[in-house]
Design an enzyme around this catalytic site. Structure first.
Site, short mmCIF file in Angstrom:
data_model
loop_
_atom_site.label_atom_id
_atom_site.label_comp_id
_atom_site.label_asym_id
_atom_site.label_seq_id
_atom_site.Cartn_x
_atom_site.Cartn_y
_atom_site.Cartn_z
CG ASP A 116 55.67 -5.05 18.68
OD1 ASP A 116 54.78 -5.09 19.55
OD2 ASP A 116 56.60 -5.88 18.61
CG ASP B 193 55.52 -10.58 23.09
OD1 ASP B 193 55.38 -10.48 21.86
OD2 ASP B 193 56.14 -9.74 23.77
#
Length: 926
Positions: A526, A601
């Site tokens: 990430d 996200d």
């Protein structure tokens, strides 16, 4: 302290319920974009110097001159195998080398000879070989046209927007950016005079040529202005796609009235929808499509890039106007595209199709195909930020068993580490990681832990000490290690562009280095855009240094290299035998070779559910088949209805993972009442039953580059009704899915393509004709899925707690007959996790065909050796007629097969025919 600091930083930079657009640049705030966009279409200053032509077996070179400043450029033309043309433009003699992207291409593309058909003072005509294709080079002004017969396919610089900001000396230093001695400029006095004109009048700071400030951050630009631009015209084209990643419709919009599409990998908290803002990934590939042809443009540049799209008839090329005249039309559409990058060179691959499948093959020949994942990675993944401790992991694992819901992977986010030190475990919450992993392994399940590329600066941390000692960190412009803020606090950023750094990183995944790990632990990368909480646009300073290059040159490659090194680490730890699984957030062209990607996200909102479809379709079109979105939405708390609908959608997308933010309420699928648990259980089990089909689609993606999840126009390229559809999609050729993505929906309208096709509802077996909009009433249990008539799809309907537990279970074949009474499909089987299919040809690949009332299994790989215990326990034949008897022929023997026939559905069911899935056999309907 680590968690508290991380939350504070998060609250400071990203806790708002919508993105703070002020954190990210518009084109007007990006100096080079504003400069380039201020150019208007018109007369190009570039002229081809035909007397500099050089032609070899592999390439043609030609010098271009800018008549305004007398700078010479070098044009290189290549005809590549597979109907691809490559165009490179660089300075003939730059003050220092300009960045050319390495490692993305899988090798040196194979070239084919170019030949000059004709040449005069105005230009030349080159043969491109197949189907009377020609490349026309016009000298004044310079432009390129690619023709096929009388048809103009594509033009370069027809609008005169080629621009190349050459490296130069800053007037107030009279030294090059590295302080080297000034050398005589071979392009002559006129260039120096022109540079002086460009730099007089105090425009350096005004135009951001040598320094640029955004908010509180200043970019020093030691090399000055270096941007490049080129325009492409596509006559006859109205629909263009690709250039992910953007939260936008599948068909790209024109950008005349707003910002261009931006390609600049950024950590964007809860991104906005339906705009061209940059997101986590940048794949500079665009597809152009009309009913006659599909083409692709691959702009190989890793710097910040903006893409302008316009569609009109006013700015048509001369050739386009000629076509209109010949065809008697003034309405021929045209799309014009302009690419603008901050640095590097122009290196563009024009993929000429002509079919969609050809473009996919052409692009795969350049950048590689989708990595073939372990089969378990195609199953269901359970994740949140964060499962609290080992007891929490155990309870969640048991919860799936208690509620009879299968899953394969459970995930741990950043809180599992010792104070955000990656490659470690929290000594209190995860004190026995091997025991935890072994307990999961005993159930034939797996785990993923997060390993991010920001490294906590801590003298007691082995990873930091080794990177520092080996001098592997990215540097500031002054030569010191670059530092920024991220989840651990003060962090260093390894220079993944350095192959020695990547090799060291890969070695850290060895079992004796990453302590507490077992072979069922996989990895998630990430924040690898890279994310820097206190950096410009939440990223790294562009004047940071990677070896000989600035960060501005390599920015969009950073995440690509992180995933590359991580995947190599997982392969190495197994001695080269096991296929890796690595999920990444940041991607570039070629990232498909290393694993999976997700859309970042998102939020628990209906519009985010809807946008997951075009976002994954766009990624699939440019090679990244293994794509998904966080089921349920990462931010916020979904309503129960939204959560159920998201499970139903995610179960039919390639990467199927539920994930949620730290501040959200728990949402394991049994927490919403028994009725909703049953709905989510059912769709997860649908996913598991279809794993054989998913697996063979990924095998084909690995072999040929064809996308797994496809827009309808890919299979129905002449049907204009499909060109803008992005609320439904195909899985392979044969499954059409129209998820329910509207709140409170009582029905959906699905377009079933194909004038001569029939489609069967996979739940009811009802048959529907193609080329129609079909209204489908829906309840909360509905997810409209259709199987194409003419196809055979294998399933495993005995669903167990994980995919590995189903390894030897029997298959059920769903034979959906076409109107002509035929069907075809495949069955692919291997061990599901090693490279033996590749290195030892240990796999089964069989052709399944139904014709003339006969269903046959034939070996497609006679030299392959693999044995399966699985057998065929049932066959459904949809659209069948009732036979008098059914006979199985195998190994020279004939045996009767029990069957049932439902006349109302034209459904023939063969029960327990009993043949081995890897054997030759024929079933006759008599």
């Amino acid at each position: 302290m680590g968690l508290l600091f991380g939350i504070c930083i998060y609250l400071l930079f990203g806790s708002t319920l919508a993105v703070d657009r002020g954190n990210f640049k518009t084109c007007d705030q990006s100096a080079f974009c504003k400069r380039q966009r201020a150019m208007k279409p018109g007369q190009s200053p570039y002229r081809a110097l035909l007397d500099t032509l050089e032609l070899s077996d592999s390439r043609l070179t030609l010098q271009l001159i800018n008549d305004n400043n007398k700078v010479h450029l070098l044009l290189e033309l290549y005809r590549l195998q597979g109907n691809i043309t490559r165009v490179k433009i660089n300075e003939l003699k730059p003050l220092k080398p300009r960045y050319e992207v390495p490692d993305v291409l899988v090798g040196d593309p194979s070239t084919q000879p170019l030949s000059v058909l004709s040449k005069d003072d105005n230009g030349m005509v080159l043969s491109l070989g197949a189907e009377s294709q020609r490349l026309i080079v016009s000298a004044r002004p310079f432009r390129l046209d690619i023709m096929e017969g009388p048809e103009l396919l594509l033009s370069l610089n027809s609008r005169g927007l080629l621009a190349f900001e050459h490296l130069r000396l800053r007037k107030d230093t009279q030294a090059d950016p590295e302080g080297a001695e000034v050398k005589e400029n071979t392009d002559g006095e006129e260039q120096q005079d022109e540079e002086k004109k460009e730099e007089d009048g105090g425009k350096d700071n005004e135009d951001g040529l040598w320094e640029e400030t955004f908010k509180s951050h200043t970019d020093s630009k030691p090399n000055g202005p270096t941007s490049i631009s080129l325009d492409f015209s596509l006559p006859g084209v109205e629909h263009v796609y690709g250039i992910p990643e953007h939260a936008d419709s599948l068909k790209l919009k024109t950008t005349d009235a707003g910002d261009p599409y931006r390609l600049y990998n950024l950590d964007v908290f809860q991104y906005e929808l339906y705009n061209p803002m940059a997101l986590y990934g940048s794949v500079p590939v665009m597809l152009a499509h009309n009913a006659q042809r599909t083409m692709g443009i691959f702009w190989l540049n890793a710097a910040e890039t903006w893409v302008d799209i316009s569609s009109n008839t006013a700015g048509k090329t001369v050739f386009g106007k000629m076509l209109d005249f010949v065809q008697g039309s003034s309405e021929t559409p045209q799309t014009d595209v302009r690419w603008i990058s901050e640095s590097g060179i122009i290196d563009v691959f024009i993929m000429l199709g002509p079919k969609p499948s050809d473009v996919f093959t052409q692009y795969a020949s350049l950048t590689g195909t989708q990595a073939f994942p372990p089969q378990a990675a195609l199953a269901y993944h359970q994740c949140r930020w964060n499962y609290n401790d080992q007891d929490d992991v155990k309870a969640v694992d048991q919860g799936f068993d208690e509620h009879d819901i299968p899953y394969d992977f459970i995930w741990l986010d950043i809180e599992h580490t010792d104070g955000k030190r990656y490659f470690t475990w929290d000594p209190h919450k995860f004190s026995q990681p091997k025991e935890m992993l072994q307990n999961i392994m005993d159930k034939r399940r797996k785990m993923v832990t997060i390993v991010d590329p920001h490294i906590k600066i801590d003298s007691g941390y082995k990873i930091h000490n080794e990177i520092s000692a080996k001098n592997f960190y990215v540097k500031n412009k002054d030569g010191r290690d670059y530092e920024g803020w991220c989840w651990p606090g003060n962090a260093g950023y390894p220079d993944f562009t350095n192959p020695e750094m990547r090799a060291w990183w890969a070695s850290m995944f060895a079992y004796d280095q990453y302590e507490g790990t077992l072979e069922n632990l996989y990895t998630w990368n990430d924040m690898n855009e890279p994310s820097v909480f206190n950096g410009p646009e939440v990223s790294m300073y562009k004047d940071a240094v990677h070896g000989n290059w600035e960060h501005r040159d390599v920015h969009n490659l950073y995440g690509f290299y992180v995933q590359m090194a991580t995947a190599e680490g997982l392969v190495q730890r197994s001695g080269g035998t096991e296929r890796p699984f690595v999920l990444t957030r940041s991607v570039f062209a070629g990232s498909q070779r290393f694993g999976a990607v997700w859309t970042g996200d998102n939020a628990a909102e209906w519009d985010h559910l809807k946008i997951s479809i075009p976002m994954c379709l766009s990624l699939s079109l440019v090679g990244l088949s293994f794509c998904g979105a966080d089921v349920g939405g990462f931010f916020k708390n979904p309503s129960t209805e939204l959560l159920v609908r998201w499970y139903q959608t995610g179960a039919y997308q390639p990467f199927f993972r539920a994930h949620a933010h730290l501040d959200t309420t728990r949402r394991e699928p049994w927490l919403f009442g028994p009725e909703n648990t049953a709905l989510m259980r059912d769709v997860v089990r649908q996913r598991y039953a279809l794993l054989p089909y998913w697996y063979q689609q990924f095998y084909h993606a690995y072999k040929s580059g064809q996308p797994v999840m496809r827009p309808l126009w890919v299979e129905y390229p002449k049907d204009a009704a499909t060109f803008t559809i992005d609320d439904e999609f195909l899985i392979g050729r044969d499954l059409l899915v129209h998820p329910v993505t509207e709140e409170g929906a009582r029905g959906v309208t699905a377009y079933l393509p194909g004038t001569d096709e029939v489609w069967y509802d996979v739940h009811t077996f009802q048959k529907h004709s193609g080329a129609q909009n079909l209204y489908i009433p829906v309840t909360m249990s509905s997810i409209p899925v259709f199987q194409r008539g003419g196809s055979i799809i294998p399933r495993k309907v005995r669903v167990r707690r994980s995919s590995a537990c189903m390894e030897n279970d029997p298959y059920t074949l769903y034979v959906a007959l076409s109107p002509e009474g035929i069907a075809e499909g495949e069955l692919y089987i291997d061990d599901g996790h090693t490279f033996d299919f590749q290195t030892k040809k240990q796999f089964i690949h069989r052709s399944l065909t139904f014709a003339h009332n006969s269903l046959t299994s034939r070996n497609l790989c006679p030299e392959c050796k693999f044995f399966t215990k699985s057998w065929i326990e049932k066959v459904f034949i949809l659209g069948a007629k009732k036979p008098n008897k059914v006979v199985l022929q195998t190994d020279g023997q004939a045996t009767a097969v029990e069957f049932e026939f439902d006349a109302s559905l034209a459904l023939l069911t063969l029960r327990k025919p009993g043949m081995n899935a890897g054997a030759d056999w024929t079933v006759l309907l008599q």
